[in-house]
Design an enzyme around this catalytic site. Structure first.
Site, PDB file in Angstrom:
ATOM      1  CB  ILE A 140     -24.721  90.888 -38.930  1.00 34.81           C
ATOM      2  CG1 ILE A 140     -24.273  91.732 -40.135  1.00 34.81           C
ATOM      3  CG2 ILE A 140     -24.891  89.422 -39.296  1.00 34.81           C
ATOM      4  CD1 ILE A 140     -22.888  91.368 -40.678  1.00 34.81           C
ATOM      5  CB  CYS A 141     -28.016  91.382 -42.099  1.00 38.09           C
ATOM      6  SG  CYS A 141     -28.843  91.492 -43.691  1.00 38.09           S
ATOM      7  CB  ALA A 142     -32.772  90.837 -41.345  1.00 40.55           C
TER       8      ALA A 142
END
Length: 190
Positions: free
Chosen positions: A105-107
């Site tokens: 998730i995310c980066a």
């Protein structure tokens, strides 16, 4: 129990705490064993917003164990540390080759890209992480959660609950996911 599932959640210094805690909490609510592991012997993780998390164990202690899924929280510099860790890349490649789930998730989807797992797949991430630097023949999808060939990716802190619920569904089925979601008093968004 016969259908018991285990998930590895590597915790790097500077991880996004909302994502890490949400992933671990929702999976446990789904009856899944969560093994949080620090990248080094310091099990005290200082997350990106200053929250201190304590990993259950170290990555070296569990890197050769069997898991049904590995879930990578994002945040910076946490995702960078995951991406630079050869053990994480090896675990991801091994699990994907075994037909097990890998999730980020995310980066953290950049870690999947670094491991070569996003080539030819659909994926999402925090804006700018993958869409500006995609893997070979990767299709960036602007969605909260994207699932493709055992690879689950998500956008960021605001989609952490959707991401974690999708992981519960992958491992325990839709009925368990629905039970977990109903108990949260959260209106379903699927």
């Amino acid at each position: 129990m016969a259908d018991s599932k285990r998930v590895l959640v590597p915790l790097a210094q500077g991880c996004e705490e909302l994502e890490a805690v949400t992933i671990m909490d929702i999976l446990v609510r789904g009856g899944i064993e969560v093994v949080s592991a620090s990248l080094d012997n310091n099990r005290e993780i200082h997350a990106s917003r200053g929250t201190v998390l304590v990993a259950k164990t170290t990555l070296d202690a569990v890197k050769d164990e069997d898991f049904d899924l590995v879930a990578l929280p994002g945040g910076l510099p946490g995702a960078d540390y995951l991406m630079q860790d050869a053990r994480i890349l090896e675990i991801l490649r091994r699990m994907h080759a075994q037909g097990k789930y890998v999730a980020a998730i995310c980066a953290a989807p950049q870690v999947l890209r670094e491991a070569g797992l996003l080539d030819g797949h659909k994926a999402t991430s925090y804006p700018g992480v993958l869409d500006q630097h995609p893997a070979k023949d990767m299709q960036y999808v602007d969605a909260a959660v994207v699932e493709d060939d055992g690879i689950v990716t998500s956008k960021g802190p605001g989609t952490a609950m959707d991401f974690a619920l999708a992981l519960v569904e992958k491992l325990r089925g839709k009925a368990v996911r629905d039970d977990v979601e109903a108990a949260l008093q959260r209106p379903p968004c699927h």
